[in-house]
Motif scaffolding. Structure first.
Motif, short mmCIF file in Angstrom:
data_model
loop_
_atom_site.label_atom_id
_atom_site.label_comp_id
_atom_site.label_asym_id
_atom_site.label_seq_id
_atom_site.Cartn_x
_atom_site.Cartn_y
_atom_site.Cartn_z
N ASP A 1 45.33 43.96 53.36
CA ASP A 1 45.50 43.91 54.81
C ASP A 1 46.28 42.65 55.19
OD1 ASP A 1 43.67 41.80 54.69
OD2 ASP A 1 41.96 43.13 55.10
N GLU A 2 46.24 42.27 56.46
CA GLU A 2 46.99 41.09 56.93
C GLU A 2 46.08 39.90 57.17
OE1 GLU A 2 49.94 41.99 60.03
OE2 GLU A 2 49.57 44.10 59.66
N ASP B 1 39.89 40.89 60.01
CA ASP B 1 39.97 41.81 61.15
C ASP B 1 41.29 42.56 61.24
OD1 ASP B 1 37.39 41.04 61.94
OD2 ASP B 1 38.19 39.31 63.02
N THR B 2 41.92 42.77 60.12
CA THR B 2 43.11 43.64 60.10
C THR B 2 42.86 44.76 59.09
OG1 THR B 2 44.22 42.39 58.36
CG2 THR B 2 44.65 41.71 60.64
N TRP B 3 43.70 45.77 59.11
CA TRP B 3 43.50 46.95 58.27
C TRP B 3 44.58 47.06 57.22
CZ3 TRP B 3 42.79 51.06 62.75
CH2 TRP B 3 41.62 50.75 63.46
N GLN C 1 52.33 50.20 62.07
CA GLN C 1 51.37 49.22 61.56
C GLN C 1 51.39 49.20 60.02
OE1 GLN C 1 47.31 50.27 62.38
NE2 GLN C 1 46.54 48.21 61.94
N THR D 1 52.15 45.98 57.78
CA THR D 1 51.18 45.43 56.83
C THR D 1 51.78 45.36 55.43
OG1 THR D 1 49.41 46.33 58.19
CG2 THR D 1 48.82 45.66 55.95
N LYS E 1 54.16 42.38 55.33
CA LYS E 1 53.52 41.08 55.29
C LYS E 1 53.12 40.66 53.87
CE LYS E 1 53.28 40.22 59.84
NZ LYS E 1 52.05 40.21 60.65
#
Lengths: 174, 174
Positions: A34-35, A38-40, A149, A153, A156
């Motif tokens: 994830d990133e 609290d990211t997916w 998204q 992701t 990133k």
């Protein structure tokens, strides 16, 4: 654009194939990271799309058509996928999403929503009256939002590796 | 992630299929509209990806390997696609992109870049020394950046149709 059921289905029926083309058999380095807190991950996003196929779009469309504004939608659990899906392979999730989407688009076509039917209203638990047309447009943009998204992701993961090119790649600065 | 040639190819070879799944035979309402002045349609983006396959990634990689930092890269024309591609169908562009990408990944594999080779440097016309590794990571993120852009531009076509849900869809506020 004149947005109607056909223009919705035109995009909605492509999402499972686009996700499969992008993610099937791709290494966990790209799909399970994830990133940050609290990211997916892309895997989480596919789980989220499955959960929405089951609890959001068609159930809400049916509620609008059956009960109008009298019965508010059930609130959604936007984080259900984080507990529901952990051990399944991403390939299983992609397949499950494709099956659910196909079924739901079949149901949508059976509803046969003519332009005037798209103006029928339901009640959203947060912001009150919404139309069936708004719900269908949101379904489409929700797909595209999460496709964007996933692209973000994945990007990133190599944010540092691009070096000075970062300045030319807006996806890395969101 | 330990970024290397394999992790680059793992994503780069999926982009043509993902774009085909998303865009092939999709109506012009979704694919030929942009976001306003000085923005690109999904059709324009595919043209831009073609132009980059021809003039950017592999030519620059070969320049690094053959001439190192002594010969700066040719500047790119980021807007060439707007003049080059107007009458071709989107399906033709998708096919042309897929062919070029396959050829270029074949060339990339022949270069057989070992980890130490990825540290070889070239000269970027704007920001000076860059490595082959940075160029390859940028190629990947450039794909993902433009995939995200296509999702965003499609979303914007129904920006008004979603009504109050706009607040929950960050892709509409970029």
């Amino acid at each position: 654009m004149e947005f109607n059921v056909e223009s919705a289905i035109d995009v909605l029926n492509r999402t499972p194939g686009a996700l499969r083309a992008l993610l099937h058999s791709l290494s966990d380095d790209w799909t399970r990271r994830d990133e940050g807190p609290d990211t997916w991950s892309p895997y989480d996003v596919v789980g989220h799309l499955i959960h929405n196929e089951e609890t959001n779009w068609i159930p809400r469309a049916e509620l609008i058509l059956e009960h109008g504004e009298s019965r508010p939608f059930e609130p959604l659990d936007r984080f259900a996928q984080l507990e529901r899906f952990q051990t399944e392979s991403l390939e299983e999730l992609l397949e499950r999403f494709a099956i659910l989407r196909r079924q739901n688009l079949g149901t949508l076509q059976e509803l046969g929503a003519a332009p005037e039917v798209l103006e029928r209203r339901g009640t959203h638990p947060d912001f009150g009256p919404v139309t069936l047309r708004q719900l269908l447009a949101t379904w489409v943009v929700h797909d595209l939002n999460h496709l964007g998204q996933i692209a973000q992701t994945m990007s990133k993961q190599v944010s540092e590796a691009v070096g000075p090119w970062k300045a030319f790649l807006p996806i890395l600065s969101r």
